[in-house]
Design an enzyme around this catalytic site. Structure first.
Site, PDB file in Angstrom:
ATOM      1  N   THR A 138       0.929  -1.160   0.529  1.00  0.00           N
ATOM      2  CA  THR A 138       0.359   0.046   0.246  1.00  0.00           C
ATOM      3  C   THR A 138       0.742   1.215  -0.015  1.00  0.00           C
ATOM      4  OG1 THR A 138      -1.360   1.106   1.581  1.00  0.00           O
ATOM      5  CG2 THR A 138       0.220   0.002   2.363  1.00  0.00           C
ATOM      6  N   ASP A 139      -0.267   2.272  -0.419  1.00  0.00           N
ATOM      7  CA  ASP A 139       1.033   3.092  -0.453  1.00  0.00           C
ATOM      8  C   ASP A 139       1.101   4.722   1.060  1.00  0.00           C
ATOM      9  OD1 ASP A 139      -1.674   4.803  -0.083  1.00  0.00           O
ATOM     10  OD2 ASP A 139      -2.002   6.189  -1.811  1.00  0.00           O
ATOM     11  N   GLU A 140       0.736   3.815   1.722  1.00  0.00           N
ATOM     12  CA  GLU A 140       0.191   4.375   3.562  1.00  0.00           C
ATOM     13  C   GLU A 140       1.640   3.977   4.099  1.00  0.00           C
ATOM     14  OE1 GLU A 140      -3.337   3.266   5.359  1.00  0.00           O
ATOM     15  OE2 GLU A 140      -4.821   3.213   4.101  1.00  0.00           O
ATOM     16  N   TYR A 164      -2.215  -0.489  10.511  1.00  0.00           N
ATOM     17  CA  TYR A 164      -2.536  -1.575   9.392  1.00  0.00           C
ATOM     18  C   TYR A 164      -0.870  -0.917   8.567  1.00  0.00           C
ATOM     19  CZ  TYR A 164      -3.168  -1.913   4.888  1.00  0.00           C
ATOM     20  OH  TYR A 164      -3.407  -1.630   2.740  1.00  0.00           O
ATOM     21  N   LYS A 168       2.185  -3.035   7.268  1.00  0.00           N
ATOM     22  CA  LYS A 168       2.314  -4.245   5.540  1.00  0.00           C
ATOM     23  C   LYS A 168       3.970  -3.249   5.489  1.00  0.00           C
ATOM     24  CE  LYS A 168      -0.145  -4.602   2.639  1.00  0.00           C
ATOM     25  NZ  LYS A 168      -0.536  -6.067   2.478  1.00  0.00           N
ATOM     26  N   ASN A 194      -8.493   1.596  -3.962  1.00  0.00           N
ATOM     27  CA  ASN A 194      -8.859   0.883  -4.750  1.00  0.00           C
ATOM     28  C   ASN A 194     -10.037   1.410  -5.126  1.00  0.00           C
ATOM     29  OD1 ASN A 194      -7.026  -1.988  -6.795  1.00  0.00           O
ATOM     30  ND2 ASN A 194      -6.338   0.062  -4.888  1.00  0.00           N
ATOM     31  N   HIS A 298      -5.512   9.463  11.926  1.00  0.00           N
ATOM     32  CA  HIS A 298      -6.278  10.448  10.028  1.00  0.00           C
ATOM     33  C   HIS A 298      -4.583  10.754   9.210  1.00  0.00           C
ATOM     34  CE1 HIS A 298      -9.858  10.822   7.804  1.00  0.00           C
ATOM     35  NE2 HIS A 298      -9.303  10.224   6.971  1.00  0.00           N
TER      36      HIS A 298
HETATM   37  P1  NAD Z   1      -9.444  -7.871   1.379  1.00  0.00           P
HETATM   38  O1  NAD Z   1      -9.842  -7.058   2.779  1.00  0.00           O
HETATM   39  O2  NAD Z   1     -10.890  -7.239   0.344  1.00  0.00           O
HETATM   40  O3  NAD Z   1      -9.349  -9.280   1.255  1.00  0.00           O
HETATM   41  C1  NAD Z   1      -8.481  -9.791   2.381  1.00  0.00           C
HETATM   42  C2  NAD Z   1      -8.484 -11.495   1.699  1.00  0.00           C
HETATM   43  O4  NAD Z   1      -7.639 -12.491   2.629  1.00  0.00           O
HETATM   44  C3  NAD Z   1      -9.771 -11.749   2.311  1.00  0.00           C
HETATM   45  O5  NAD Z   1     -10.118 -13.203   1.148  1.00  0.00           O
HETATM   46  C4  NAD Z   1      -8.832 -12.849   3.466  1.00  0.00           C
HETATM   47  O6  NAD Z   1     -10.083 -13.990   3.616  1.00  0.00           O
HETATM   48  C5  NAD Z   1      -7.690 -13.072   2.976  1.00  0.00           C
HETATM   49  N1  NAD Z   1      -7.053 -13.413   4.794  1.00  0.00           N
HETATM   50  C6  NAD Z   1      -6.884 -12.661   5.420  1.00  0.00           C
HETATM   51  N2  NAD Z   1      -6.027 -13.182   6.820  1.00  0.00           N
HETATM   52  C7  NAD Z   1      -5.627 -14.161   6.387  1.00  0.00           C
HETATM   53  C8  NAD Z   1      -4.838 -15.254   6.616  1.00  0.00           C
HETATM   54  N3  NAD Z   1      -4.273 -15.114   8.287  1.00  0.00           N
HETATM   55  N4  NAD Z   1      -4.395 -16.112   5.876  1.00  0.00           N
HETATM   56  C9  NAD Z   1      -5.023 -16.178   4.285  1.00  0.00           C
HETATM   57  N5  NAD Z   1      -5.893 -15.554   4.252  1.00  0.00           N
HETATM   58  C10 NAD Z   1      -5.819 -14.731   4.534  1.00  0.00           C
HETATM   59  O7  NAD Z   1      -8.289  -6.677   0.959  1.00  0.00           O
HETATM   60  P2  NAD Z   1      -8.193  -5.954  -0.741  1.00  0.00           P
HETATM   61  O8  NAD Z   1      -8.696  -5.119   0.009  1.00  0.00           O
HETATM   62  O9  NAD Z   1      -8.551  -7.080  -1.420  1.00  0.00           O
HETATM   63  O10 NAD Z   1      -6.326  -6.295  -0.003  1.00  0.00           O
HETATM   64  C11 NAD Z   1      -5.986  -7.185  -1.265  1.00  0.00           C
HETATM   65  C12 NAD Z   1      -3.871  -6.290  -0.403  1.00  0.00           C
HETATM   66  O11 NAD Z   1      -3.835  -5.545  -1.128  1.00  0.00           O
HETATM   67  C13 NAD Z   1      -3.317  -6.146   0.833  1.00  0.00           C
HETATM   68  O12 NAD Z   1      -2.560  -6.786   1.264  1.00  0.00           O
HETATM   69  C14 NAD Z   1      -3.451  -4.905   0.900  1.00  0.00           C
HETATM   70  O13 NAD Z   1      -2.797  -4.306   1.732  1.00  0.00           O
HETATM   71  C15 NAD Z   1      -3.671  -4.033  -0.217  1.00  0.00           C
HETATM   72  N6  NAD Z   1      -3.798  -3.118  -0.993  1.00  0.00           N
HETATM   73  C16 NAD Z   1      -5.342  -2.800  -0.524  1.00  0.00           C
HETATM   74  C17 NAD Z   1      -5.671  -1.601  -1.454  1.00  0.00           C
HETATM   75  C18 NAD Z   1      -6.878  -1.559  -1.254  1.00  0.00           C
HETATM   76  O14 NAD Z   1      -7.687   0.071  -1.460  1.00  0.00           O
HETATM   77  N7  NAD Z   1      -8.035  -2.325  -0.896  1.00  0.00           N
HETATM   78  C19 NAD Z   1      -4.304  -0.709  -1.975  1.00  0.00           C
HETATM   79  C20 NAD Z   1      -3.394  -1.058  -1.796  1.00  0.00           C
HETATM   80  C21 NAD Z   1      -3.204  -2.793  -1.085  1.00  0.00           C
HETATM   81  O1  DAU Z   2      -3.611   3.274   0.219  1.00  0.00           O
HETATM   82  C1  DAU Z   2      -4.467   2.187  -0.078  1.00  0.00           C
HETATM   83  C2  DAU Z   2      -5.435   2.358   1.397  1.00  0.00           C
HETATM   84  O2  DAU Z   2      -6.162   2.388   1.050  1.00  0.00           O
HETATM   85  C3  DAU Z   2      -5.373   0.276   1.369  1.00  0.00           C
HETATM   86  O3  DAU Z   2      -3.642  -0.205   2.178  1.00  0.00           O
HETATM   87  C4  DAU Z   2      -6.332   0.405   2.746  1.00  0.00           C
HETATM   88  O4  DAU Z   2      -6.436  -1.866   2.387  1.00  0.00           O
HETATM   89  C5  DAU Z   2      -7.448   1.100   2.055  1.00  0.00           C
HETATM   90  O5  DAU Z   2      -8.745   0.008   2.941  1.00  0.00           O
HETATM   91  C6  DAU Z   2      -7.421   2.074   2.047  1.00  0.00           C
HETATM   92  O6  DAU Z   2      -7.151   2.690   3.423  1.00  0.00           O
HETATM   93  P1  DAU Z   2      -7.973   3.675   3.641  1.00  0.00           P
HETATM   94  O7  DAU Z   2      -8.242   3.942   5.356  1.00  0.00           O
HETATM   95  O8  DAU Z   2      -7.865   5.381   2.755  1.00  0.00           O
HETATM   96  O9  DAU Z   2      -9.617   3.206   3.154  1.00  0.00           O
HETATM   97  P2  DAU Z   2     -11.267   3.708   3.358  1.00  0.00           P
HETATM   98  O10 DAU Z   2     -11.907   3.426   2.753  1.00  0.00           O
HETATM   99  O11 DAU Z   2     -10.981   3.257   4.613  1.00  0.00           O
HETATM  100  O12 DAU Z   2     -11.325   5.356   4.181  1.00  0.00           O
HETATM  101  C7  DAU Z   2     -11.110   6.559   2.768  1.00  0.00           C
HETATM  102  C8  DAU Z   2     -11.486   7.444   3.241  1.00  0.00           C
HETATM  103  O13 DAU Z   2     -12.123   7.632   4.177  1.00  0.00           O
HETATM  104  C9  DAU Z   2     -10.050   7.689   5.328  1.00  0.00           C
HETATM  105  O14 DAU Z   2      -9.414   9.416   4.794  1.00  0.00           O
HETATM  106  C10 DAU Z   2     -11.263   7.456   5.837  1.00  0.00           C
HETATM  107  C11 DAU Z   2     -12.219   7.715   5.058  1.00  0.00           C
HETATM  108  N1  DAU Z   2     -13.670   7.157   6.098  1.00  0.00           N
HETATM  109  C12 DAU Z   2     -13.755   6.392   5.742  1.00  0.00           C
HETATM  110  C13 DAU Z   2     -15.092   5.498   5.679  1.00  0.00           C
HETATM  111  C14 DAU Z   2     -15.077   3.928   6.773  1.00  0.00           C
HETATM  112  C15 DAU Z   2     -14.542   8.582   6.419  1.00  0.00           C
HETATM  113  O15 DAU Z   2     -14.617   8.841   5.944  1.00  0.00           O
HETATM  114  N2  DAU Z   2     -16.202   7.784   6.613  1.00  0.00           N
HETATM  115  C16 DAU Z   2     -15.513   6.606   6.877  1.00  0.00           C
HETATM  116  O16 DAU Z   2     -17.150   5.779   6.902  1.00  0.00           O
END
Ligand code: NAD
Ligand code: DAU
Length: 358
Positions: A138-140, A164, A168, A194, A298
């Site tokens: 992640t970019d975080e 988190y 990562k 995403n 945040h």
């Molecule tokens: P998600 O939470 O939707 O899915 C995570 C998956 O991992 C689930 O299917 C869960 O069952 C599985 N999992 C969790 N713990 C496990 C374990 N101990 N063993 C096996 N499987 C396990 O997550 P996502 O949003 O699809 O993100 C996927 C990856 O991409 C993560 O590594 C996340 O850090 C990274 N990422 C996510 C975003 C985003 O915006 N969602 C952005 C950048 C990077």
């Molecule tokens: O930047 C990449 C990351 O983006 C991934 O690595 C994480 O897995 C993914 O969850 C996401 O993290 P964020 O914290 O940015 O996503 P989230 O959807 O939780 O929140 C997006 C923004 O909206 C953040 O600034 C918090 C805010 N927010 C979120 C929720 C759930 C609100 O204001 N209200 C809410 O109820």
């Protein structure tokens, strides 16, 4: 038994991004066996994969990446040539209330997987040749930017703030350690936020679409001034496919949408899109916006410089944001049963704890 040219293990393939990636790989590489390894936590849903579950090159294995014995067995049984590692605890708010779960899966799970890959690949006559371990991150990990601060580069110093992002960051370092210490061919990708179909409705966009549909309040944290860069999930899956196949060992690639939004502006755009799809008059759901206590720690702004992946591998995001958002909204409105299934059981308890009856 069917013969395959090679085998890729995808961890976390039942989750949001993983399921889009698995569907893409299964369809694009029929001679490659795709082994989806997922523990099916609250975030994993096999319903995301129905369109490929009968394909001969798709295999599902229910396993926890922290299970050393299962991971060791997995590599031998499937003779894996590569790993695209997505399994993780992914939600920042959960990491604030339950950090240890993030250390367990994201840090210990990643190390367990690295060890299993190492043990198997080092036992082969060809060793690491033709092998790849891709960590999806992640970019975080880079921390937070001020509005005028420019963009995160691959060279930006790590400065994670939340449990988190700290977990990562740690796993990224361990992946690089396996490259530098043991010579494992690894790549790391760091991506921005995403959005798209199949995202668990704890994250901003699906949570708010669902709430607008049910005329529930939209809990905007703080003043809604935090900035995120949004990328359509299909574009991320394409980038991961490319980096896994063409990325250079030892390298890091940033992935982003070049698409920064202040949360409050995004929420208004989302309201517009949902109201339009529901046939409501424009602005009908604006009254649902509710400012709530800010997320602890945040991060103000994330923004990605994705010029390296463009320059070196030719990838740019393809999906126009307005179109991607419209498609996403349509998908959630058309799939209420998916939402119902994932919001029942364990998630429902969490949802009630976090949001009460909001
Ligand atoms: P998600 O939470 O939707 O899915 C995570 C998956 O991992 C689930 O299917 C869960 O069952 C599985 N999992 C969790 N713990 C496990 C374990 N101990 N063993 C096996 N499987 C396990 O997550 P996502 O949003 O699809 O993100 C996927 C990856 O991409 C993560 O590594 C996340 O850090 C990274 N990422 C996510 C975003 C985003 O915006 N969602 C952005 C950048 C990077
Ligand atoms: O930047 C990449 C990351 O983006 C991934 O690595 C994480 O897995 C993914 O969850 C996401 O993290 P964020 O914290 O940015 O996503 P989230 O959807 O939780 O929140 C997006 C923004 O909206 C953040 O600034 C918090 C805010 N927010 C979120 C929720 C759930 C609100 O204001 N209200 C809410 O109820």
């Amino acid at each position: 038994m069917e013969q395959f040219k090679n085998t890729i293990i995808v961890t976390g393939g039942a989750g949001f991004i993983g399921s889009h990636l698995v569907k893409r790989l299964v369809k694009r590489y029929p001679e490659t066996r795709i082994v989806n390894v997922d523990a099916l936590t609250y975030a994993g849903n096999l319903e995301n994969l129905t369109e490929v579950e009968a394909e001969p090159n798709y295999v599902f294995v229910k396993a926890d990446i922290c299970d050393e014995e299962a991971m060791t067995r997995l590599f031998r049984e499937y003779e894996a040539d590569g790993v695209i590692h997505l399994a993780a605890e992914s939600h920042v708010d959960r990491s604030i209330t339950d950090p240890l779960a993030f250390v367990r899966t994201n840090v210990l799970g990643t190390i367990t997987l690295l060890q299993a890959a190492q043990q198997y690949w080092e036992s082969l006559p060809e060793g690491y040749e033709g092998k790849k371990f891709h960590h999806v991150s992640t970019d975080e990990v880079y921390g937070a930017l001020e509005p005028g601060d420019g963009l995160f580069m691959e060279t930006t110093r790590y400065n994670p703030h939340s449990p988190y992002s700290s977990s990562k960051a740690s796993s990224d370092h361990f992946v690089r350690a396996w490259h530098d210490t043991y010579g494992m061919p690894t790549v790391v990708t760091n991506c921005s936020n995403n959005y798209g179909p199949n995202q668990f409705p704890e994250k901003l966009i699906p949570l708010f679409i669902n709430n607008i549909r049910h005329r529930r309040p939209l809990p905007v944290y703080g003043k809604g001034e935090n900035v995120r860069d949004w990328l359509f999930v299909g574009d991320h899956a394409e980038a991961l496919d490319l980096v896994f196949h063409k990325g250079e060992a030892g390298e890091t690639y940033n992935i982003g949408g070049n698409n920064e939004w202040r949360n409050i502006d995004l929420v208004k755009a989302l309201i517009k899109a949902v109201d339009a799809e529901l046939g409501n008059p424009e602005g009908a759901s604006l009254d649902l916006i509710t400012y709530v206590t800010d997320r602890k720690g945040h991060d103000l702004r994330y923004a990605i410089d994705a010029s390296k992946i463009e320059r070196e591998l030719g990838w740019t995001p393809a999906t126009d944001f307005e179109e991607g958002l419209r498609k996403t909204v349509r998908w959630y409105l058309d799939n209420p049963e998916w939402l119902e299934h994932v919001t029942s059981g364990a998630y429902a308890d969490y949802y009630r704890r976090m949001y009460g009856n909001r």
